[in-house]
Design a protein around this motif. Structure first.
Motif, short mmCIF file in Angstrom:
data_model
loop_
_atom_site.label_atom_id
_atom_site.label_comp_id
_atom_site.label_asym_id
_atom_site.label_seq_id
_atom_site.Cartn_x
_atom_site.Cartn_y
_atom_site.Cartn_z
N PHE A 54 -31.72 16.81 -0.43
CA PHE A 54 -29.94 16.84 -0.90
C PHE A 54 -29.48 15.59 -1.21
CE2 PHE A 54 -25.63 17.23 -0.12
CZ PHE A 54 -25.10 18.10 -0.82
N LYS A 55 -29.56 14.59 -0.26
CA LYS A 55 -29.01 13.38 -0.32
C LYS A 55 -29.63 12.47 -1.37
CE LYS A 55 -27.04 13.41 4.34
NZ LYS A 55 -26.26 12.60 4.95
N ASN A 56 -30.91 12.66 -1.69
CA ASN A 56 -31.65 11.86 -2.68
C ASN A 56 -30.84 12.59 -3.93
OD1 ASN A 56 -33.16 10.63 -0.86
ND2 ASN A 56 -34.88 11.66 -1.02
N GLN A 57 -30.84 13.96 -4.31
CA GLN A 57 -30.19 14.45 -5.44
C GLN A 57 -28.66 13.93 -5.61
OE1 GLN A 57 -32.21 15.81 -7.60
NE2 GLN A 57 -33.94 15.46 -5.87
N VAL A 58 -28.01 13.71 -4.89
CA VAL A 58 -26.90 13.36 -4.96
C VAL A 58 -26.65 11.74 -5.33
CG1 VAL A 58 -24.54 12.58 -3.56
CG2 VAL A 58 -25.72 14.81 -3.24
N LYS A 60 -29.23 10.25 -6.76
CA LYS A 60 -29.76 10.24 -8.42
C LYS A 60 -28.55 10.74 -9.43
CE LYS A 60 -34.38 11.45 -7.21
NZ LYS A 60 -35.53 12.17 -7.06
N ALA A 61 -27.56 11.68 -8.93
CA ALA A 61 -26.58 12.05 -9.79
C ALA A 61 -25.47 10.87 -10.01
CB ALA A 61 -25.79 13.19 -9.05
N ALA A 62 -25.35 10.20 -8.98
CA ALA A 62 -24.44 8.91 -8.94
C ALA A 62 -25.24 7.94 -9.82
CB ALA A 62 -24.36 8.30 -7.70
N LEU A 63 -26.42 7.81 -9.83
CA LEU A 63 -27.29 6.96 -10.82
C LEU A 63 -27.00 7.14 -12.05
CD1 LEU A 63 -29.13 4.49 -11.01
CD2 LEU A 63 -31.13 6.19 -10.88
N LYS A 64 -27.08 8.61 -12.54
CA LYS A 64 -26.92 8.89 -13.93
C LYS A 64 -25.24 8.74 -14.45
CE LYS A 64 -30.33 12.61 -14.16
NZ LYS A 64 -30.47 14.16 -13.95
N ARG A 65 -24.73 9.09 -13.41
CA ARG A 65 -23.04 8.75 -13.67
C ARG A 65 -23.04 7.30 -13.83
NH1 ARG A 65 -21.99 12.64 -9.69
NH2 ARG A 65 -21.85 10.83 -8.18
N PHE A 77 -14.64 5.89 -5.95
CA PHE A 77 -13.57 6.61 -5.24
C PHE A 77 -14.19 7.70 -4.70
CE2 PHE A 77 -10.89 4.29 -8.16
CZ PHE A 77 -10.09 3.69 -6.88
N SER A 78 -15.45 8.09 -4.96
CA SER A 78 -16.16 9.26 -4.00
C SER A 78 -16.92 8.85 -3.04
CB SER A 78 -16.95 10.21 -5.03
OG SER A 78 -18.10 9.51 -5.27
N GLY A 79 -17.25 7.41 -3.05
CA GLY A 79 -18.07 6.56 -1.94
C GLY A 79 -19.58 7.03 -2.09
N GLU A 80 -19.99 7.44 -3.28
CA GLU A 80 -21.33 7.68 -3.62
C GLU A 80 -22.07 6.72 -4.33
OE1 GLU A 80 -21.73 11.43 -5.90
OE2 GLU A 80 -20.72 12.63 -4.41
N GLU A 81 -23.05 6.27 -3.92
CA GLU A 81 -24.01 5.07 -4.38
C GLU A 81 -25.08 5.57 -5.09
OE1 GLU A 81 -24.43 1.29 -2.57
OE2 GLU A 81 -22.76 1.74 -1.25
N PRO A 82 -25.50 4.92 -6.27
CA PRO A 82 -26.69 5.47 -6.88
C PRO A 82 -28.10 4.75 -6.21
CG PRO A 82 -25.54 3.54 -8.18
CD PRO A 82 -24.85 3.84 -6.92
N ASP A 83 -27.93 3.84 -5.41
CA ASP A 83 -29.23 3.26 -4.93
C ASP A 83 -29.48 3.71 -3.31
OD1 ASP A 83 -29.70 2.03 -7.37
OD2 ASP A 83 -28.39 0.48 -6.77
N TYR A 113 -25.13 4.57 8.32
CA TYR A 113 -26.12 3.81 7.75
C TYR A 113 -26.12 4.33 6.20
CZ TYR A 113 -26.95 2.40 12.35
OH TYR A 113 -26.71 1.95 13.90
N GLN A 114 -26.86 3.36 5.51
CA GLN A 114 -27.25 3.99 4.31
C GLN A 114 -28.75 3.41 4.03
OE1 GLN A 114 -24.40 2.15 1.31
NE2 GLN A 114 -23.52 4.01 1.11
N LEU A 115 -29.68 4.41 3.53
CA LEU A 115 -30.92 4.02 3.40
C LEU A 115 -31.24 3.82 2.06
CD1 LEU A 115 -33.80 3.84 4.74
CD2 LEU A 115 -34.00 6.42 4.72
N ARG A 116 -31.90 2.99 1.53
CA ARG A 116 -32.35 2.94 0.17
C ARG A 116 -33.17 3.89 -0.32
NH1 ARG A 116 -35.78 -2.40 -0.69
NH2 ARG A 116 -37.42 -0.78 -0.68
N LEU A 117 -32.59 4.58 -1.74
CA LEU A 117 -33.25 5.86 -2.22
C LEU A 117 -34.72 6.04 -2.32
CD1 LEU A 117 -32.59 8.25 -3.65
CD2 LEU A 117 -32.47 7.12 -5.79
#
Length: 137
Positions: A54-58, A60-65, A77-83, A113-117
């Motif tokens: 699920f988190k990978n899909q989120v 990937k959607a941020a990457l497209k955006r 502003f949503s705090g989502e990161e593409p990578d 933490y954040q883990l690289r995609l």
């Protein structure tokens, strides 16, 4: 230069906290308590696969955006990161172990933490292989 495998987060920005409080009429902390408790408990194999997928899909959607201005604005502003995918310390340790990486000692259970995609996707593949082996036996 390649991006680091993981990032240590300090928590949501003041803007993200303010938006959260405004949307939930000040009840964000009440709504987030069960979520915070779930982040401290380790997942079983199926749960970890589902959570990481699920988190990978989120991400990937941020990457497209992120390919256009409005999308980058939304991501900011949503705090989502593409990578990167956000994980608690418990789930970071599980994901790194699944990817064949020894978790560093500084990762604590309640940490954010954040883990690289790409590492997260490697962990999912390894976990799916483990699931397949478990189903055969």
């Amino acid at each position: 230069m390649s991006k680091p495998i993981l990032k240590i987060l300090s928590g949501p920005s003041p803007t993200q906290k303010g938006v959260s409080e405004a949307v939930t009429s000040g009840l964000a902390s009440v709504f987030s308590a069960p979520s915070q408790a779930a982040d401290l408990a380790p997942h079983d194999l199926d749960g970890l696969v589902q959570a990481l997928h699920f988190k990978n899909q989120v991400a990937k959607a941020a990457l497209k955006r992120s390919r256009w201005f409005g999308g980058r604005f939304y991501n900011k502003f949503s705090g989502e990161e593409p990578d990167y995918v956000p994980l608690s310390g418990t789930h970071m340790r599980q994901a790194l172990s699944a990817a064949g990486i020894e978790p560093p000692d500084f990762i604590v259970v309640s940490g954010k933490y954040q883990l690289r995609l790409d590492i997260s996707e490697t962990a999912v593949k390894a976990l799916l292989n483990e699931q397949a082996l478990n189903e055969r036996t």
